[in-house]
Design a protein around this motif. Structure first.
Motif, PDB file in Angstrom:
ATOM      1  N   TYR A 280       0.671  -1.296   0.050  1.00  7.00           N
ATOM      2  CA  TYR A 280       0.145   0.150   0.225  1.00  7.00           C
ATOM      3  C   TYR A 280       0.759   1.083  -0.030  1.00  7.00           C
ATOM      4  N   TRP A 281       0.543   2.416  -0.572  1.00  6.17           N
ATOM      5  CA  TRP A 281       1.324   3.483  -0.815  1.00  6.17           C
ATOM      6  C   TRP A 281       0.386   4.868  -0.744  1.00  6.17           C
ATOM      7  N   MET A 282       1.265   5.835  -0.473  1.00  5.40           N
ATOM      8  CA  MET A 282       0.715   7.055  -0.621  1.00  5.40           C
ATOM      9  C   MET A 282       1.458   7.537  -2.257  1.00  5.40           C
ATOM     10  N   PRO A 283       0.647   8.456  -2.922  1.00  4.21           N
ATOM     11  CA  PRO A 283       1.181   8.860  -4.327  1.00  4.21           C
ATOM     12  C   PRO A 283       2.598   9.060  -4.564  1.00  4.21           C
ATOM     13  N   ASP A 284       3.370   9.678  -3.755  1.00  2.78           N
ATOM     14  CA  ASP A 284       4.779   9.957  -3.985  1.00  2.78           C
ATOM     15  C   ASP A 284       5.473   8.464  -3.666  1.00  2.78           C
ATOM     16  N   LYS A 285       5.237   7.806  -2.609  1.00  2.00           N
ATOM     17  CA  LYS A 285       5.981   6.395  -2.638  1.00  2.00           C
ATOM     18  C   LYS A 285       5.450   5.607  -3.743  1.00  2.00           C
ATOM     19  N   PHE A 286       4.307   5.592  -4.201  1.00  3.11           N
ATOM     20  CA  PHE A 286       3.827   4.793  -5.297  1.00  3.11           C
ATOM     21  C   PHE A 286       4.881   4.825  -6.560  1.00  3.11           C
ATOM     22  N   LEU A 287       5.115   6.367  -6.681  1.00  3.36           N
ATOM     23  CA  LEU A 287       5.904   6.788  -8.035  1.00  3.36           C
ATOM     24  C   LEU A 287       7.253   6.331  -7.667  1.00  3.36           C
ATOM     25  N   GLU A 288       7.749   6.118  -6.589  1.00  4.71           N
ATOM     26  CA  GLU A 288       9.244   5.664  -6.161  1.00  4.71           C
ATOM     27  C   GLU A 288       9.603   4.121  -6.266  1.00  4.71           C
TER      28      GLU A 288
ATOM     29  N   VAL B 278      -3.815  14.120  -5.334  1.00  6.45           N
ATOM     30  CA  VAL B 278      -4.603  14.451  -6.936  1.00  6.45           C
ATOM     31  C   VAL B 278      -3.614  14.705  -7.976  1.00  6.45           C
ATOM     32  N   LYS B 279      -2.879  15.952  -7.646  1.00  8.09           N
ATOM     33  CA  LYS B 279      -1.988  16.810  -8.515  1.00  8.09           C
ATOM     34  C   LYS B 279      -0.745  15.788  -8.766  1.00  8.09           C
ATOM     35  N   THR B 280      -0.435  15.211  -7.557  1.00  9.10           N
ATOM     36  CA  THR B 280       0.609  14.207  -7.783  1.00  9.10           C
ATOM     37  C   THR B 280       0.636  13.351  -8.734  1.00  9.10           C
TER      38      THR B 280
ATOM     39  N   GLY C 265     -12.504  20.190  -4.860  1.00  8.84           N
ATOM     40  CA  GLY C 265     -11.438  21.275  -5.098  1.00  8.84           C
ATOM     41  C   GLY C 265     -10.634  21.177  -6.477  1.00  8.84           C
ATOM     42  N   LEU C 266     -11.373  20.297  -7.278  1.00 12.18           N
ATOM     43  CA  LEU C 266     -10.511  20.193  -8.649  1.00 12.18           C
ATOM     44  C   LEU C 266     -11.344  20.965  -9.732  1.00 12.18           C
ATOM     45  N   ASN C 267     -10.907  21.142 -10.916  1.00 10.96           N
ATOM     46  CA  ASN C 267     -11.338  21.637 -12.154  1.00 10.96           C
ATOM     47  C   ASN C 267     -11.542  20.466 -13.204  1.00 10.96           C
ATOM     48  N   ALA C 268     -11.936  21.687 -14.367  1.00  8.86           N
ATOM     49  CA  ALA C 268     -12.120  20.621 -15.720  1.00  8.86           C
ATOM     50  C   ALA C 268     -10.955  20.403 -16.302  1.00  8.86           C
ATOM     51  N   ASP C 269      -9.822  21.180 -16.096  1.00 12.12           N
ATOM     52  CA  ASP C 269      -8.581  20.669 -16.630  1.00 12.12           C
ATOM     53  C   ASP C 269      -8.105  19.419 -15.837  1.00 12.12           C
ATOM     54  N   ASP C 270      -8.380  19.312 -14.662  1.00 11.31           N
ATOM     55  CA  ASP C 270      -8.118  18.092 -13.676  1.00 11.31           C
ATOM     56  C   ASP C 270      -8.645  17.137 -14.140  1.00 11.31           C
ATOM     57  N   ALA C 271      -9.995  17.038 -14.437  1.00 14.77           N
ATOM     58  CA  ALA C 271     -10.732  16.010 -15.080  1.00 14.77           C
ATOM     59  C   ALA C 271     -10.319  15.581 -16.404  1.00 14.77           C
TER      60      ALA C 271
END
Length: 546
Positions: free
Chosen positions: A59-67, A190-192, A228-234
């Motif tokens: 199991y991971w958080m996003p930054d650890k998943f990328l590592e 989400v941004k990560t 808190g996200l927008n159309a660009d994020d979608a």
């Protein structure tokens, strides 16, 4: 070369009353060589499976998943499944158990296969208690549900779950849970996930592919509920999914109805212009609809009927859209307006999505209660898929009403020990070699396709169950208790749907025991409808015999 369509066992008593017959191993194909040995009960020592050195599921958080990398994953060898996904028999070759079953309707089960996100041993524990799901014939996809803002929001299926699912022909998805802010969700996570590299690619998407392929599971369920996200994020989220599919088209992505095309969290409870973009243009393969389609304030809107029409009008398979049903709190007591799902002509508007299908286990008071809940949940109150439950006041309808019993039994050979994947003891060749509690779903066998189809002659009455006190291999056997058997009358028990090729010289064997002398036959129903009965070469006794 003929093929078997189903196979049965026939129990017949010459005189007296049968107490119990236990069916352990059914083998079809070339007989394996057996080595005789004298087994002894082992000295018991409970290992510290929760020690720092024990392998655990990832199991991971996003930054650890990328590592993450395979080279640096110290537990990789334990978390990889090496059991290939068995191909299931085409539904066109299967016979419905009742007239309501639809060959197109599918079920996805979102299940808490383990009780928490972190600290789950890769392959079982020294405890009997575990969620040993055993109605694989009714589901088409398993989502290994997990993730929390305090532990990790990206969760891979534990290896034992993948192994068992694959043996039953069921693909497994890991979970990416982007929680609401109320549950600790962060926009930064989400941004990560959506961050691009210099080439305009999503490293997170490539990592999703690498992890799934390396661990041996089939894809991901994405649950984006962070506000808190927008159309660009979608748009970036859709592009990330498209990259996953481009890198490996075989990986499955299931999308949850939460984020809309403008990036807001706004559950639609149907397929429409706000969310359909995520299953279009080679993006996600399927969508899990939110649960409110069955609530009183929305019922009159017939959201599933609208979803079916929208899907057809936009070149989307309506059976890749799953009507979500939240069963976590009440499992078999969950009220559902089934009429909104049903389409007439023995069809449904969409497929069926179950959130927390594991509630039959977590809500149960004991093991027997769990087994009873599972039977009522997946089959019906009568525990016979030939029967059709009719919902009264939105009462739970057994799911065998809507979907076929699937099977992965094909080819030239099949064998099973009927194990559930846990036990109070461990047996080998009928001898108890351990008295330690255990669970390991990797060791589960293929269980009967039909739970239960029993045809009794005369006044015969037989009750099926699982016996943990007597087994041949593993932790349990299949047991049939007879409340009454008439002399000279038989009981036919339909066990498996199959597509087995029967060559000249094929062998069928079964290991059994009985409290009283008993005759047993195996019955094969061939593809042309002919039934062939193979009489046992000996009568059963209280000792295990083949």
């Amino acid at each position: 070369m003929k093929k078997s369509k189903k196979f049965f066992i026939r129990i017949c008593l010459s005189t007296g009353i049968l107490a119990s017959a236990t069916l352990l191993t059914a083998c079809f194909g070339t007989p394996a060589k057996h080595v005789k040995a004298n087994y002894k009960v082992t000295a018991e020592a409970i290992p510290d499976y929760q020690s720092k050195n024990a392998p655990i599921s990832s199991y991971w958080m996003p930054d650890k998943f990328l590592e993450w990398s395979a080279e640096n994953d110290k537990d990789l060898v334990y978390n990889q499944s090496r059991v290939p996904l068995t191909k299931r028999i085409s539904p066109d070759k299967l016979s419905p158990s009742n007239q309501n079953q639809n060959k197109k309707t599918k079920i996805v089960a979102l299940s808490m296969m383990n009780s928490q996100t972190s600290g789950n041993p890769s392959r079982g524990t020294t405890k009997f208690e575990s969620y040993t799901f055993d109605y694989w014939q009714y589901i088409d996809t398993l989502v290994y549900w997990g993730g929390s803002s305090g532990e990790g929001i990206i969760v891979t299926p534990s290896a034992d779950v993948i192994d068992e699912a694959h043996s039953n022909g069921v693909p497994v998805l890991g979970t990416i849970f982007l929680p609401p802010k109320e549950y600790g969700g962060k926009v930064d996570w989400v941004k990560t996930m959506l961050k691009k590299d210099e080439q305009g690619q999503y490293p997170f998407a490539s990592q999703m592919v690498k992890v799934a392929k390396t661990y041996g599971f089939e894809g991901w369920f994405i649950n984006e509920e962070t506000q808190g996200l927008n159309a660009d994020d979608a748009a970036n989220m859709k592009a990330l999914i498209q990259q996953v599919k481009k890198e490996d088209s075989s990986l499955q992505i299931m999308w949850y109805d939460a984020m809309t095309k403008d990036g807001k969290v706004d559950w639609q409870n149907q397929l429409n212009d706000q969310n359909a973009t995520f299953v279009q243009d080679k993006a996600a393969d399927a969508m899990f609809l939110n649960f409110w389609w069955t609530q009183n304030n929305l019922a009159d809107q017939k959201l599933l009927e609208k979803s079916n029409l929208y899907a057809k009008n936009h070149n989307i398979d309506p059976y890749n859209i799953y009507a979500g049903i939240d069963v976590q709190a009440k499992d078999v007591q969950t009220p559902v307006k089934w009429n909104l799902l049903e389409k007439g002509n023995q069809a449904t508007q969409t497929s069926i999505g179950l959130y927390a299908a594991s509630a039959t286990y977590t809500n149960a008071s004991n093991w027997d209660d769990f087994q009873n809940r599972e039977s009522a949940f997946w089959v019906n109150q009568k525990a016979d898929p030939r029967q059709v439950d009719h919902s009264v006041n939105e009462s739970w309808t057994g799911l065998s009403k809507y979907v076929l019993e699937k099977s992965a039994i094909s080819g030239n050979e099949f064998n099973t020990n009927f194990n559930l994947g846990n036990g109070y003891n461990y047996f080998k060749a009928g001898q108890k070699i351990s008295e330690m509690d255990w669970n390991d779903r990797s060791l589960a066998g293929i269980l009967p396709s039909y739970r239960w189809i029993i045809d009794n002659e005369g006044k015969n009455k037989i009750s099926p169950s699982f016996d943990f006190a007597n087994a041949y291999n593993g932790g349990n056997s299949l047991k049939f208790m007879a409340e009454h058997l008439d002399a000279g009358k038989s009981s036919n028990i339909t066990l498996f749907a199959s597509d087995l090729k029967i060559a000249m010289g094929a062998k069928f064997s079964v290991s059994m025991r009985s409290d009283q002398a008993l005759k047993v036959s195996a019955i094969l129903e061939l593809a042309n409808g002919q039934k062939v009965s193979i009489a046992g070469d000996k009568s059963l006794t209280e000792n295990w015999s083949k």
